[in-house]
Design a protein around this motif. Sequence first.
Motif, PDB file in Angstrom:
ATOM      1  N   THR A 288       0.829  -1.199   0.000  1.00 24.73           N
ATOM      2  CA  THR A 288       0.000   0.000   0.000  1.00 24.73           C
ATOM      3  C   THR A 288       0.862   1.247   0.000  1.00 24.73           C
ATOM      4  O   THR A 288       2.007   1.239   0.454  1.00 24.73           O
ATOM      5  CB  THR A 288      -0.908   0.035   1.253  1.00 24.73           C
ATOM      6  N   GLU A 289       0.262   2.309  -0.515  1.00 21.42           N
ATOM      7  CA  GLU A 289       0.902   3.612  -0.502  1.00 21.42           C
ATOM      8  C   GLU A 289       0.258   4.461   0.585  1.00 21.42           C
ATOM      9  O   GLU A 289      -0.919   4.299   0.891  1.00 21.42           O
ATOM     10  CB  GLU A 289       0.735   4.298  -1.861  1.00 21.42           C
ATOM     11  N   PRO A 290       1.007   5.386   1.188  1.00 21.93           N
ATOM     12  CA  PRO A 290       0.406   6.278   2.195  1.00 21.93           C
ATOM     13  C   PRO A 290      -0.770   7.048   1.607  1.00 21.93           C
ATOM     14  O   PRO A 290      -0.760   7.422   0.435  1.00 21.93           O
ATOM     15  CB  PRO A 290       1.568   7.215   2.560  1.00 21.93           C
ATOM     16  N   ASP A 291      -1.791   7.262   2.419  1.00 22.58           N
ATOM     17  CA  ASP A 291      -2.984   7.983   1.986  1.00 22.58           C
ATOM     18  C   ASP A 291      -3.245   9.103   2.987  1.00 22.58           C
ATOM     19  O   ASP A 291      -3.382   8.850   4.193  1.00 22.58           O
ATOM     20  CB  ASP A 291      -4.183   7.036   1.918  1.00 22.58           C
ATOM     21  N   ALA A 292      -3.342  10.322   2.501  1.00 27.64           N
ATOM     22  CA  ALA A 292      -3.514  11.480   3.383  1.00 27.64           C
ATOM     23  C   ALA A 292      -4.839  11.454   4.119  1.00 27.64           C
ATOM     24  O   ALA A 292      -5.008  12.167   5.119  1.00 27.64           O
ATOM     25  CB  ALA A 292      -3.394  12.769   2.558  1.00 27.64           C
ATOM     26  N   ARG A 293      -5.774  10.624   3.649  1.00 23.23           N
ATOM     27  CA  ARG A 293      -7.074  10.566   4.332  1.00 23.23           C
ATOM     28  C   ARG A 293      -7.005   9.774   5.621  1.00 23.23           C
ATOM     29  O   ARG A 293      -7.958   9.779   6.402  1.00 23.23           O
ATOM     30  CB  ARG A 293      -8.119   9.944   3.402  1.00 23.23           C
ATOM     31  N   LEU A 294      -5.896   9.074   5.849  1.00 24.19           N
ATOM     32  CA  LEU A 294      -5.776   8.204   7.018  1.00 24.19           C
ATOM     33  C   LEU A 294      -4.631   8.682   7.911  1.00 24.19           C
ATOM     34  O   LEU A 294      -3.508   8.891   7.440  1.00 24.19           O
ATOM     35  CB  LEU A 294      -5.547   6.761   6.574  1.00 24.19           C
ATOM     36  N   ALA A 295      -4.937   8.872   9.190  1.00 24.03           N
ATOM     37  CA  ALA A 295      -3.923   9.227  10.186  1.00 24.03           C
ATOM     38  C   ALA A 295      -3.653   8.029  11.079  1.00 24.03           C
ATOM     39  O   ALA A 295      -4.542   7.202  11.315  1.00 24.03           O
ATOM     40  CB  ALA A 295      -4.405  10.410  11.028  1.00 24.03           C
ATOM     41  N   ARG A 296      -2.439   7.932  11.580  1.00 23.84           N
ATOM     42  CA  ARG A 296      -2.067   6.799  12.432  1.00 23.84           C
ATOM     43  C   ARG A 296      -1.405   7.313  13.697  1.00 23.84           C
ATOM     44  O   ARG A 296      -0.531   8.173  13.644  1.00 23.84           O
ATOM     45  CB  ARG A 296      -1.128   5.868  11.677  1.00 23.84           C
ATOM     46  N   ARG A 297      -1.855   6.800  14.823  1.00 24.01           N
ATOM     47  CA  ARG A 297      -1.308   7.202  16.120  1.00 24.01           C
ATOM     48  C   ARG A 297      -1.012   5.954  16.953  1.00 24.01           C
ATOM     49  O   ARG A 297      -1.673   4.922  16.818  1.00 24.01           O
ATOM     50  CB  ARG A 297      -2.302   8.088  16.888  1.00 24.01           C
ATOM     51  N   THR A 298      -0.036   6.071  17.845  1.00 21.00           N
ATOM     52  CA  THR A 298       0.273   5.003  18.795  1.00 21.00           C
ATOM     53  C   THR A 298      -0.086   5.485  20.197  1.00 21.00           C
ATOM     54  O   THR A 298       0.272   6.595  20.580  1.00 21.00           O
ATOM     55  CB  THR A 298       1.756   4.627  18.748  1.00 21.00           C
ATOM     56  N   GLY A 299      -0.769   4.630  20.932  1.00 13.86           N
ATOM     57  CA  GLY A 299      -1.186   5.019  22.280  1.00 13.86           C
ATOM     58  C   GLY A 299      -2.580   5.597  22.269  1.00 13.86           C
ATOM     59  O   GLY A 299      -3.059   6.120  21.256  1.00 13.86           O
ATOM     60  N   ARG A 300      -3.247   5.493  23.384  1.00 17.12           N
ATOM     61  CA  ARG A 300      -4.610   6.028  23.476  1.00 17.12           C
ATOM     62  C   ARG A 300      -4.607   7.539  23.251  1.00 17.12           C
ATOM     63  O   ARG A 300      -3.727   8.251  23.706  1.00 17.12           O
ATOM     64  CB  ARG A 300      -5.220   5.694  24.833  1.00 17.12           C
ATOM     65  N   GLY A 323      -2.679   0.541  18.883  1.00 18.40           N
ATOM     66  CA  GLY A 323      -2.497  -0.045  20.204  1.00 18.40           C
ATOM     67  C   GLY A 323      -1.922   0.924  21.214  1.00 18.40           C
ATOM     68  O   GLY A 323      -1.466   2.016  20.879  1.00 18.40           O
ATOM     69  N   ILE A 324      -1.953   0.525  22.446  1.00 15.31           N
ATOM     70  CA  ILE A 324      -1.414   1.367  23.502  1.00 15.31           C
ATOM     71  C   ILE A 324       0.106   1.308  23.480  1.00 15.31           C
ATOM     72  O   ILE A 324       0.707   0.398  22.915  1.00 15.31           O
ATOM     73  CB  ILE A 324      -1.960   0.943  24.874  1.00 15.31           C
ATOM     74  N   SER A 325       0.725   2.281  24.103  1.00 13.80           N
ATOM     75  CA  SER A 325       2.189   2.350  24.110  1.00 13.80           C
ATOM     76  C   SER A 325       2.779   1.278  25.028  1.00 13.80           C
ATOM     77  O   SER A 325       2.090   0.695  25.861  1.00 13.80           O
ATOM     78  CB  SER A 325       2.638   3.729  24.594  1.00 13.80           C
ATOM     79  N   ASP A 326       4.075   1.031  24.875  1.00 10.41           N
ATOM     80  CA  ASP A 326       4.738   0.038  25.719  1.00 10.41           C
ATOM     81  C   ASP A 326       4.656   0.413  27.192  1.00 10.41           C
ATOM     82  O   ASP A 326       4.487  -0.453  28.050  1.00 10.41           O
ATOM     83  CB  ASP A 326       6.211  -0.096  25.301  1.00 10.41           C
ATOM     84  N   ASP A 327       4.749   1.717  27.489  1.00 13.19           N
ATOM     85  CA  ASP A 327       4.647   2.140  28.883  1.00 13.19           C
ATOM     86  C   ASP A 327       3.271   1.832  29.458  1.00 13.19           C
ATOM     87  O   ASP A 327       3.145   1.353  30.587  1.00 13.19           O
ATOM     88  CB  ASP A 327       4.931   3.647  28.999  1.00 13.19           C
ATOM     89  N   GLU A 328       2.219   2.123  28.672  1.00 11.17           N
ATOM     90  CA  GLU A 328       0.862   1.831  29.143  1.00 11.17           C
ATOM     91  C   GLU A 328       0.655   0.347  29.319  1.00 11.17           C
ATOM     92  O   GLU A 328      -0.009  -0.102  30.257  1.00 11.17           O
ATOM     93  CB  GLU A 328      -0.165   2.374  28.143  1.00 11.17           C
ATOM     94  N   LEU A 329       1.237  -0.428  28.422  1.00  7.08           N
ATOM     95  CA  LEU A 329       1.070  -1.873  28.502  1.00  7.08           C
ATOM     96  C   LEU A 329       1.738  -2.422  29.762  1.00  7.08           C
ATOM     97  O   LEU A 329       1.221  -3.326  30.415  1.00  7.08           O
ATOM     98  CB  LEU A 329       1.680  -2.529  27.261  1.00  7.08           C
ATOM     99  N   ALA A 330       2.879  -1.847  30.104  1.00  5.30           N
ATOM    100  CA  ALA A 330       3.606  -2.323  31.283  1.00  5.30           C
ATOM    101  C   ALA A 330       3.020  -1.795  32.581  1.00  5.30           C
ATOM    102  O   ALA A 330       3.119  -2.445  33.615  1.00  5.30           O
ATOM    103  CB  ALA A 330       5.069  -1.889  31.176  1.00  5.30           C
ATOM    104  N   ASP A 331       2.376  -0.623  32.527  1.00 10.01           N
ATOM    105  CA  ASP A 331       1.921   0.008  33.765  1.00 10.01           C
ATOM    106  C   ASP A 331       0.597   0.729  33.507  1.00 10.01           C
ATOM    107  O   ASP A 331       0.519   1.941  33.441  1.00 10.01           O
ATOM    108  CB  ASP A 331       2.967   1.016  34.258  1.00 10.01           C
ATOM    109  N   GLY A 332      -0.438  -0.030  33.309  1.00  5.10           N
ATOM    110  CA  GLY A 332      -1.738   0.565  33.033  1.00  5.10           C
ATOM    111  C   GLY A 332      -2.838  -0.448  33.266  1.00  5.10           C
ATOM    112  O   GLY A 332      -2.575  -1.585  33.647  1.00  5.10           O
TER     113      GLY A 332
END
Length: 567
Positions: A288-300, A323-332
């Motif tokens: 796939t090619e990047p699409d400006a209509r879609l944003a991607r974030r890590t963590g809540r 998904g949630i970040s590694d810190d949240e996964l370890a301590d959340g």
Amino acid sequence: MRRFVFFLLYDPDGYVDSAVLHTLNGLRPHVEHIMVVSNGFLQAESRKRLDAVADEVFERENVGFDSGAYRSAIGRVGYSKLADYDEVLLINYTFFGPITSFDELFARMDPKPIDFWGITDHVAVSPHPMLGKGVMPEHLQSYWIAFRKSLVASADFREYWASLPNGMSYHDVITVFETALTRHFGDLGYAWESAYPADDYSVNNASMEQPLRLLDDGCPMFKRRLYFHDVVDLDTRDVAASEVTARALELGFPRDVLIDGVIRRTPARALATGLGLLHLVDDVAAPTEPDARLARRTGRVWRSWLRDGIDPFDGAEVLVVDGISDDELADGPAAEYTNANLDEAQLLRARGGIVDRPADTLGAFDADARLGVLVPLAEHRASTRLGYGWRGLRTAANRVAEALRLIGPLERHAPMAPFVGVAAYRADALAGLVERVESAGGWASLVDLADVGEDELELIFDLLAADVAKTNGYVASEAARRSDFVRSSQLLQYKFADTSARFGPEQRAPFMGPLTHPNSFIRPFVGDWLRTKAPSTAKVVLKGEESARKQAGAAKRAITRIVKKGR
């Protein structure tokens, strides 16, 4: 024929959905006068929509339920005026129709030499299911009853409505009005008939137990209740709302009208089940090619967005949360609503149907204009998420939902929610959420209201995401790779077989019956005895059990957080 229709509707918020308008427009070619009777006062915009399709709109206090509404409306019009019509119809809003038109229905019934008729009837049942004794007589179902001039012009018709008491409850509507009307006039010698008789379908209630056969036979309607009735109860009757949906759409019923008609009353998972929603992707992702209509974030994203004002969409149409970040996964609190043994395989399954397939994910939203939220297939492997999806936060989530003015009931057991934060959202589906939070007093006020920490409030927004979308008119669906879905289904079948073996052999026993394990009979026995002999004590005991479960859940969450911080 010259026809007069009393169309009864009720919505606690005074809202008129497009399914009501669809029915009224379908009636219009066959009816000279339509009087809409609203049990309760309407929103201004809803009133305007009705005025455009009805000849008259009568708003009244919600007194007397169906029987009170019809009696009041009939009295408002007058018996002498109604006697000028060939047919007077009492119709309510509890069904979807017409599929295409009512032409065939009226053509079928017009030549019949009868005094009143309905679309479907219910067979006689003993004992009476509402009273527990006696017989519930055979009767026309009250969502559609048509009276001919021979009955409307009679003294018997006037005397019936003059003596009919106000309904004080749904129970009264069934026992005093719906199940009694047909026998009352039948005993007086008036002839009646059902367009689609129950005897042709070998069930008590064809509208709920044989909806597919009714549609195949040309019936122009199907019941809304199929979408918010107990899904498991329908399953024991071999009825799946998703099959009814598919057939109705094949026959030409508008999908948007269907969704609009049930979205306000149906929990998100039940709605997805009834609509047959599931997004499956190939195991191997295409380039796939990047699409400006879609944003991607890590963590809540909830806290940074709703507290700090950082818009995670940033102009994009669709947001994928990786998904949630590694810190949240370890301590959340993540493990508290998923699984105490969260492993990499579960994360890969969660991401596989959404995060790893950006083109497919965006394509799902493009293909379905009503799709608002995409979440991973509910995890049940090494997890209790399907049975305990709220993880002790349902009461807090309900407080937040009320403060945000979200529509409809919440799911009982398994909300349509992200798994460890993995999800995709349409921007329009979450539109207005910032303003809703502000109207509720802001992020800090919701923390206080829910009586939770900020981490748990973010989790609650995960759990309520599908309900936010539903409030904006959008539905939620699960997503998975095809191989993951197959394995999940096979394992779930085996689990169900193992679970069913612990109950009696009756069809509904795994859902309602007592466990057959030798040590499990005491609680059901004592519970049944208490409910029969001392119902007030039973309520106290039940509340005590609920309180104890909540306290145990809170203690478990606190201990889990302490243990994680000590690692």
